[in-house]
Scaffold this motif. Sequence first.
Motif, PDB file in Angstrom:
ATOM      1  N   ALA A   1       0.813  -1.214   0.000  1.00 29.12           N
ATOM      2  CA  ALA A   1       0.000   0.000   0.000  1.00 29.12           C
ATOM      3  C   ALA A   1       0.849   1.267   0.000  1.00 29.12           C
ATOM      4  N   LYS A   2       0.443   2.218  -0.822  1.00 32.93           N
ATOM      5  CA  LYS A   2       1.084   3.536  -0.831  1.00 32.93           C
ATOM      6  C   LYS A   2       0.290   4.531   0.014  1.00 32.93           C
ATOM      7  N   THR A   3      -1.010   4.256   0.155  1.00 31.72           N
ATOM      8  CA  THR A   3      -1.876   5.133   0.949  1.00 31.72           C
ATOM      9  C   THR A   3      -2.758   4.268   1.856  1.00 31.72           C
ATOM     10  N   VAL A   4      -2.809   4.625   3.131  1.00 35.36           N
ATOM     11  CA  VAL A   4      -3.571   3.863   4.120  1.00 35.36           C
ATOM     12  C   VAL A   4      -4.428   4.824   4.939  1.00 35.36           C
ATOM     13  N   LEU A   5      -5.700   4.497   5.072  1.00 34.90           N
ATOM     14  CA  LEU A   5      -6.627   5.282   5.884  1.00 34.90           C
ATOM     15  C   LEU A   5      -7.072   4.459   7.086  1.00 34.90           C
ATOM     16  N   VAL A   6      -6.841   4.994   8.279  1.00 33.57           N
ATOM     17  CA  VAL A   6      -7.342   4.376   9.511  1.00 33.57           C
ATOM     18  C   VAL A   6      -8.559   5.166   9.958  1.00 33.57           C
ATOM     19  N   ILE A   7      -9.696   4.502  10.095  1.00 40.01           N
ATOM     20  CA  ILE A   7     -10.923   5.171  10.546  1.00 40.01           C
ATOM     21  C   ILE A   7     -11.108   4.877  12.025  1.00 40.01           C
ATOM     22  N   GLY A   8     -10.991   5.916  12.846  1.00 34.02           N
ATOM     23  CA  GLY A   8     -11.040   5.761  14.293  1.00 34.02           C
ATOM     24  C   GLY A   8     -12.424   5.452  14.811  1.00 34.02           C
ATOM     25  N   ASP A   9     -12.457   5.110  16.101  1.00 33.55           N
ATOM     26  CA  ASP A   9     -13.729   4.732  16.725  1.00 33.55           C
ATOM     27  C   ASP A   9     -13.941   5.533  18.010  1.00 33.55           C
ATOM     28  N   ASN A  10     -13.496   5.006  19.137  1.00 35.55           N
ATOM     29  CA  ASN A  10     -13.827   5.615  20.422  1.00 35.55           C
ATOM     30  C   ASN A  10     -12.664   6.391  21.057  1.00 35.55           C
ATOM     31  N   VAL A  11     -13.020   7.321  21.933  1.00 41.96           N
ATOM     32  CA  VAL A  11     -12.029   8.060  22.713  1.00 41.96           C
ATOM     33  C   VAL A  11     -11.446   7.133  23.782  1.00 41.96           C
ATOM     34  N   GLY A  12     -10.166   7.217  23.999  1.00 43.69           N
ATOM     35  CA  GLY A  12      -9.444   6.271  24.847  1.00 43.69           C
ATOM     36  C   GLY A  12      -8.802   5.248  23.942  1.00 43.69           C
ATOM     37  N   GLU A  13      -9.618   4.613  23.140  1.00 44.43           N
ATOM     38  CA  GLU A  13      -9.133   3.713  22.093  1.00 44.43           C
ATOM     39  C   GLU A  13      -8.194   4.460  21.148  1.00 44.43           C
ATOM     40  N   HIS A  14      -8.456   5.748  20.939  1.00 44.34           N
ATOM     41  CA  HIS A  14      -7.638   6.530  20.003  1.00 44.34           C
ATOM     42  C   HIS A  14      -6.187   6.655  20.470  1.00 44.34           C
ATOM     43  N   ILE A  15      -5.945   6.527  21.755  1.00 46.29           N
ATOM     44  CA  ILE A  15      -4.573   6.552  22.267  1.00 46.29           C
ATOM     45  C   ILE A  15      -3.805   5.340  21.758  1.00 46.29           C
ATOM     46  N   PHE A  16      -4.474   4.182  21.754  1.00 44.57           N
ATOM     47  CA  PHE A  16      -3.852   2.970  21.218  1.00 44.57           C
ATOM     48  C   PHE A  16      -3.734   3.063  19.688  1.00 44.57           C
ATOM     49  N   ASP A  17      -4.709   3.735  19.060  1.00 44.02           N
ATOM     50  CA  ASP A  17      -4.631   3.959  17.614  1.00 44.02           C
ATOM     51  C   ASP A  17      -3.396   4.793  17.271  1.00 44.02           C
ATOM     52  N   TYR A  18      -3.098   5.775  18.117  1.00 41.34           N
ATOM     53  CA  TYR A  18      -1.921   6.616  17.889  1.00 41.34           C
ATOM     54  C   TYR A  18      -0.657   5.760  17.873  1.00 41.34           C
ATOM     55  N   MET A  19      -0.536   4.877  18.857  1.00 39.22           N
ATOM     56  CA  MET A  19       0.625   3.996  18.922  1.00 39.22           C
ATOM     57  C   MET A  19       0.652   3.045  17.728  1.00 39.22           C
ATOM     58  N   PHE A  20      -0.514   2.617  17.293  1.00 35.65           N
ATOM     59  CA  PHE A  20      -0.651   1.728  16.134  1.00 35.65           C
ATOM     60  C   PHE A  20      -0.158   2.422  14.866  1.00 35.65           C
ATOM     61  N   VAL A  21      -0.652   3.630  14.612  1.00 33.79           N
ATOM     62  CA  VAL A  21      -0.250   4.379  13.419  1.00 33.79           C
ATOM     63  C   VAL A  21       1.235   4.727  13.492  1.00 33.79           C
ATOM     64  N   GLU A  22       1.692   5.081  14.675  1.00 38.59           N
ATOM     65  CA  GLU A  22       3.110   5.393  14.872  1.00 38.59           C
ATOM     66  C   GLU A  22       3.986   4.203  14.472  1.00 38.59           C
ATOM     67  N   GLU A  23       3.565   3.004  14.845  1.00 37.83           N
ATOM     68  CA  GLU A  23       4.322   1.802  14.502  1.00 37.83           C
ATOM     69  C   GLU A  23       4.203   1.482  13.013  1.00 37.83           C
ATOM     70  N   LEU A  24       3.015   1.673  12.449  1.00 38.67           N
ATOM     71  CA  LEU A  24       2.833   1.438  11.017  1.00 38.67           C
ATOM     72  C   LEU A  24       3.760   2.336  10.194  1.00 38.67           C
ATOM     73  N   LYS A  25       3.923   3.573  10.636  1.00 41.82           N
ATOM     74  CA  LYS A  25       4.803   4.503   9.923  1.00 41.82           C
ATOM     75  C   LYS A  25       6.256   4.038   9.968  1.00 41.82           C
ATOM     76  N   LYS A  26       6.645   3.427  11.076  1.00 39.96           N
ATOM     77  CA  LYS A  26       8.009   2.907  11.197  1.00 39.96           C
ATOM     78  C   LYS A  26       8.202   1.681  10.297  1.00 39.96           C
ATOM     79  N   LEU A  27       7.198   0.826  10.273  1.00 40.02           N
ATOM     80  CA  LEU A  27       7.299  -0.406   9.493  1.00 40.02           C
ATOM     81  C   LEU A  27       7.160  -0.160   7.991  1.00 40.02           C
ATOM     82  N   TYR A  28       6.357   0.845   7.630  1.00 39.80           N
ATOM     83  CA  TYR A  28       6.091   1.119   6.213  1.00 39.80           C
ATOM     84  C   TYR A  28       6.317   2.612   5.943  1.00 39.80           C
ATOM     85  N   PRO A  29       7.579   3.044   5.985  1.00 47.50           N
ATOM     86  CA  PRO A  29       7.895   4.477   5.904  1.00 47.50           C
ATOM     87  C   PRO A  29       7.551   5.127   4.568  1.00 47.50           C
TER      88      PRO A  29
END
Length: 285
Positions: free
Chosen positions: A149-177
């Motif tokens: 993938a060259k472009t990835v969209l993450v569609i968020g859900d709940n507040v609190g969960e978004h903190i884990f989403d941040y860590m998830f996206v942060e890791e995805l950026k490292k793995l797929y720069p």
Amino acid sequence: MLIDKECVGCIINQSVKVANAINASKSLSDELTSTVELMSKEFSHESSPPEIASYVYEKMAQIANKIDLYDELKESSTKKALSFTPILKEKLSNSQNRLLTATKMAVAGNVIDLAAAVEFDLEEELEKIFHTEFADSNFDIFEEKLQNAKTVLVIGDNVGEHIFDYMFVEELKKLYPKAHFSYMVRGCPIINDVTMKEAKEAGFDKLCELVDSGVNTPGFTYDRANKHSRELFDSVDLIISKGMGNYECMSPSHRKNICFLLKVKCSVVANSLKKKIGDIVCKLV
């Protein structure tokens, strides 16, 4: 997904949760419940549960004279989620499969759902999530899609969960720069779903492209989204959809390459996925 008869009782029960959240008086609590019960007689069975919820929550907000019915609970959910980040960062740094660990972290956060019929404890989920297998797993295909993938969209859900989403996206950026990542939020407060306010406070605007979907539903309803969000939804190589509300809105969808990441928290979604309440799902369509 269209609304099921079981959804009606669940939506009515949410009036009680709202009353508790805002410390409503008995008269206000009774008015909230009676109003939603009256509305339930006119629910359209050609609509999804999140679409019905948008009308119900708009009415409850008017009655309570409060724009964000769950503002205080969203703040406490964020603080609780943040308290787990040091442990999760350590877990991630010691992982032999960082993508799988980050993905399970993102799913664990999905238990923070104030509209769910069945509630789960976040601390308990985080203790067992890394030892739990996906009940519906297309993880290998998901990993392959990410690699290409060259472009990835993450569609968020709940507040609190978004903190884990941040860590998830942060890791995805490292793995797929080389990939471009976007994170999409709701257009206005609805239940405890993440909006621009909470996403900016978490720093998403500095991490990736942050997108306001424009929707007023607890899930991405394509027909209610703004032009930019629809164009982004249609054009990206891969969509990562978090939570049941998004699954309900996008099942089915006119496009392919959507990966649904969620915890099953109600029998209607369980039946749709042919899974059990409590299962965790990584499903690519």
